[in-house]
Design a protein around this motif. Structure first.
Motif, PDB file in Angstrom:
ATOM      1  N   MET A  48       0.890  -1.146   0.073  1.00 15.39           N
ATOM      2  CA  MET A  48       0.018   0.118  -0.096  1.00 15.39           C
ATOM      3  C   MET A  48       1.144   1.237   0.018  1.00 15.39           C
ATOM      4  SD  MET A  48      -2.855   0.514   2.448  1.00 15.39           S
ATOM      5  CE  MET A  48      -4.649  -0.033   1.953  1.00 15.39           C
ATOM      6  N   THR A  49       0.554   1.951  -0.836  1.00 14.23           N
ATOM      7  CA  THR A  49       1.330   3.397  -1.111  1.00 14.23           C
ATOM      8  C   THR A  49       0.838   4.344   0.147  1.00 14.23           C
ATOM      9  OG1 THR A  49      -0.330   4.600  -2.314  1.00 14.23           O
ATOM     10  CG2 THR A  49       1.489   3.109  -3.449  1.00 14.23           C
ATOM     11  N   HIS A  50       1.702   5.483   0.326  1.00 16.48           N
ATOM     12  CA  HIS A  50       1.549   6.308   1.390  1.00 16.48           C
ATOM     13  C   HIS A  50       0.209   7.207   0.978  1.00 16.48           C
ATOM     14  CE1 HIS A  50       2.160   9.665   4.159  1.00 16.48           C
ATOM     15  NE2 HIS A  50       2.230  10.383   3.211  1.00 16.48           N
ATOM     16  N   GLN A  51       0.007   7.276  -0.218  1.00 19.82           N
ATOM     17  CA  GLN A  51      -1.302   8.006  -0.621  1.00 19.82           C
ATOM     18  C   GLN A  51      -2.599   7.263  -0.175  1.00 19.82           C
ATOM     19  OE1 GLN A  51      -1.532   9.437  -4.547  1.00 19.82           O
ATOM     20  NE2 GLN A  51      -3.401  10.147  -4.599  1.00 19.82           N
ATOM     21  N   GLU A  52      -2.444   5.992  -0.443  1.00 26.24           N
ATOM     22  CA  GLU A  52      -3.574   5.201   0.001  1.00 26.24           C
ATOM     23  C   GLU A  52      -3.752   5.100   1.420  1.00 26.24           C
ATOM     24  OE1 GLU A  52      -2.420   1.357  -2.173  1.00 26.24           O
ATOM     25  OE2 GLU A  52      -3.282   1.849  -4.084  1.00 26.24           O
ATOM     26  N   ASN A  53      -2.609   4.803   2.059  1.00 29.46           N
ATOM     27  CA  ASN A  53      -2.656   4.890   3.720  1.00 29.46           C
ATOM     28  C   ASN A  53      -3.353   6.111   3.973  1.00 29.46           C
ATOM     29  OD1 ASN A  53      -1.285   2.567   3.902  1.00 29.46           O
ATOM     30  ND2 ASN A  53       0.482   3.186   4.211  1.00 29.46           N
ATOM     31  N   MET A  54      -3.181   7.182   3.542  1.00 26.95           N
ATOM     32  CA  MET A  54      -3.585   8.659   3.948  1.00 26.95           C
ATOM     33  C   MET A  54      -5.010   8.538   3.447  1.00 26.95           C
ATOM     34  SD  MET A  54      -1.536  10.676   5.234  1.00 26.95           S
ATOM     35  CE  MET A  54      -1.973  12.087   5.158  1.00 26.95           C
ATOM     36  N   LEU A  55      -5.538   7.960   2.423  1.00 28.28           N
ATOM     37  CA  LEU A  55      -6.941   7.971   2.230  1.00 28.28           C
ATOM     38  C   LEU A  55      -7.763   7.154   3.040  1.00 28.28           C
ATOM     39  CD1 LEU A  55      -6.838   7.635  -1.843  1.00 28.28           C
ATOM     40  CD2 LEU A  55      -7.814   9.621  -0.344  1.00 28.28           C
ATOM     41  N   ASP A  56      -7.082   6.043   3.461  1.00 29.03           N
ATOM     42  CA  ASP A  56      -7.924   5.180   4.426  1.00 29.03           C
ATOM     43  C   ASP A  56      -7.920   5.956   5.729  1.00 29.03           C
ATOM     44  OD1 ASP A  56      -8.162   2.894   2.645  1.00 29.03           O
ATOM     45  OD2 ASP A  56      -6.156   1.889   3.310  1.00 29.03           O
ATOM     46  N   LYS A  57      -6.905   6.678   6.099  1.00 32.60           N
ATOM     47  CA  LYS A  57      -7.051   7.312   7.389  1.00 32.60           C
ATOM     48  C   LYS A  57      -8.079   8.310   7.109  1.00 32.60           C
ATOM     49  CE  LYS A  57      -3.656   9.215  10.806  1.00 32.60           C
ATOM     50  NZ  LYS A  57      -2.289   9.687  10.685  1.00 32.60           N
ATOM     51  N   TYR A  58      -8.035   9.185   5.929  1.00 27.66           N
ATOM     52  CA  TYR A  58      -8.987  10.227   5.829  1.00 27.66           C
ATOM     53  C   TYR A  58     -10.461   9.561   6.028  1.00 27.66           C
ATOM     54  CZ  TYR A  58     -11.510  13.824   3.241  1.00 27.66           C
ATOM     55  OH  TYR A  58     -12.393  14.771   2.652  1.00 27.66           O
ATOM     56  N   TYR A  59     -10.857   8.431   5.162  1.00 26.86           N
ATOM     57  CA  TYR A  59     -12.158   8.045   5.311  1.00 26.86           C
ATOM     58  C   TYR A  59     -12.540   7.561   6.844  1.00 26.86           C
ATOM     59  CZ  TYR A  59     -12.570   8.157   0.294  1.00 26.86           C
ATOM     60  OH  TYR A  59     -12.448   8.738  -1.160  1.00 26.86           O
ATOM     61  N   ARG A  60     -11.646   7.274   7.474  1.00 27.30           N
ATOM     62  CA  ARG A  60     -11.889   6.716   8.901  1.00 27.30           C
ATOM     63  C   ARG A  60     -11.967   8.140   9.820  1.00 27.30           C
ATOM     64  NH1 ARG A  60      -7.655   2.593   8.838  1.00 27.30           N
ATOM     65  NH2 ARG A  60      -6.551   4.235   8.976  1.00 27.30           N
ATOM     66  N   GLY A  61     -11.589   9.308   9.404  1.00 31.65           N
ATOM     67  CA  GLY A  61     -12.061  10.280  10.158  1.00 31.65           C
ATOM     68  C   GLY A  61     -10.635  10.580  11.138  1.00 31.65           C
ATOM     69  N   GLU A  62      -9.479   9.930  10.779  1.00 31.44           N
ATOM     70  CA  GLU A  62      -8.485  10.090  11.638  1.00 31.44           C
ATOM     71  C   GLU A  62      -7.351  11.134  11.149  1.00 31.44           C
ATOM     72  OE1 GLU A  62      -7.106   6.123  11.782  1.00 31.44           O
ATOM     73  OE2 GLU A  62      -8.883   5.325  12.850  1.00 31.44           O
ATOM     74  N   THR A  63      -7.427  11.742  10.365  1.00 31.41           N
ATOM     75  CA  THR A  63      -6.447  12.864   9.597  1.00 31.41           C
ATOM     76  C   THR A  63      -6.403  14.036  10.192  1.00 31.41           C
ATOM     77  OG1 THR A  63      -7.793  13.416   7.922  1.00 31.41           O
ATOM     78  CG2 THR A  63      -6.301  11.684   7.581  1.00 31.41           C
ATOM     79  N   SER A  64      -5.552  14.817  10.437  1.00 25.66           N
ATOM     80  CA  SER A  64      -5.457  16.086  10.911  1.00 25.66           C
ATOM     81  C   SER A  64      -5.415  16.919   9.883  1.00 25.66           C
ATOM     82  CB  SER A  64      -3.848  16.371  11.705  1.00 25.66           C
ATOM     83  OG  SER A  64      -2.945  16.274  10.828  1.00 25.66           O
ATOM     84  N   LEU A  65      -5.767  18.329  10.048  1.00 29.42           N
ATOM     85  CA  LEU A  65      -5.920  19.232   9.031  1.00 29.42           C
ATOM     86  C   LEU A  65      -4.571  19.220   8.078  1.00 29.42           C
ATOM     87  CD1 LEU A  65      -7.452  22.370  10.722  1.00 29.42           C
ATOM     88  CD2 LEU A  65      -8.573  20.651   9.117  1.00 29.42           C
ATOM     89  N   GLU A  66      -3.362  19.240   8.552  1.00 27.98           N
ATOM     90  CA  GLU A  66      -2.163  19.238   7.709  1.00 27.98           C
ATOM     91  C   GLU A  66      -2.202  17.901   6.640  1.00 27.98           C
ATOM     92  OE1 GLU A  66      -1.636  19.467  11.250  1.00 27.98           O
ATOM     93  OE2 GLU A  66      -1.850  21.545  11.210  1.00 27.98           O
TER      94      GLU A  66
END
Length: 145
Positions: free
Chosen positions: A1-19
């Protein structure tokens, strides 16, 4: 899994910060392949832009609407409030007046009963031979000795 895919998964779970969200949006928009995320982020970017003069137009419309409606509504509230106060005062006045009238009637009845009892106790027993009855009514008798 790429960094972008990991960030998308984290985004869809609502765990990402604003940055992280800003970084993800930049990475998705720079991507050369067409994706659903690219469409979503571009849609949000277009919709988040406020047209020029919208704020002034909204406030002008609000001022125009509240100015008319508020004055009419305030007049209506003041008239209804005044009518309610008059109704309450009139009700209290009439209630006090009727209670006072009933009290006076009760006092008059008590006085009448007391006078009747006094008159009966003070009158001597009539002698049948000496009395001449001139007139008899429910409440009054005229007798001559």
């Amino acid at each position: 899994m790429t960094h972008q895919e990991n960030m998308l998964d984290k985004y869809y779970r609502g765990e990402t910060s604003l940055e992280e969200e800003k970084e993800l949006k930049a990475a998705v928009s720079e991507s050369k392949t067409k994706s659903a995320e690219q469409d979503i982020f571009s849609f949000y970017a277009k919709e988040s832009a406020v047209p020029e003069g919208l704020e002034e137009d909204l406030f002008a419309g609000i001022e125009k609407q509240t100015g008319k409606g508020k004055s009419i509504r305030m007049r209506l509230y003041s008239v209804v409030s005044a009518a309610a106060v008059v109704l309450i005062v009139l009700t209290v006045f009439l209630d006090v007046r009727s209670k006072k009238q009933a009290q006076l009637e009760d006092q008059f009845f008590v006085m009448e009963q007391a006078l009747f009892q006094m008159s009966e106790s003070l009158q001597p027993e009539p002698e049948p031979d000496d009395m001449l009855v001139l007139w008899v009514d429910d409440d009054v008798e005229i007798i001559i000795n």
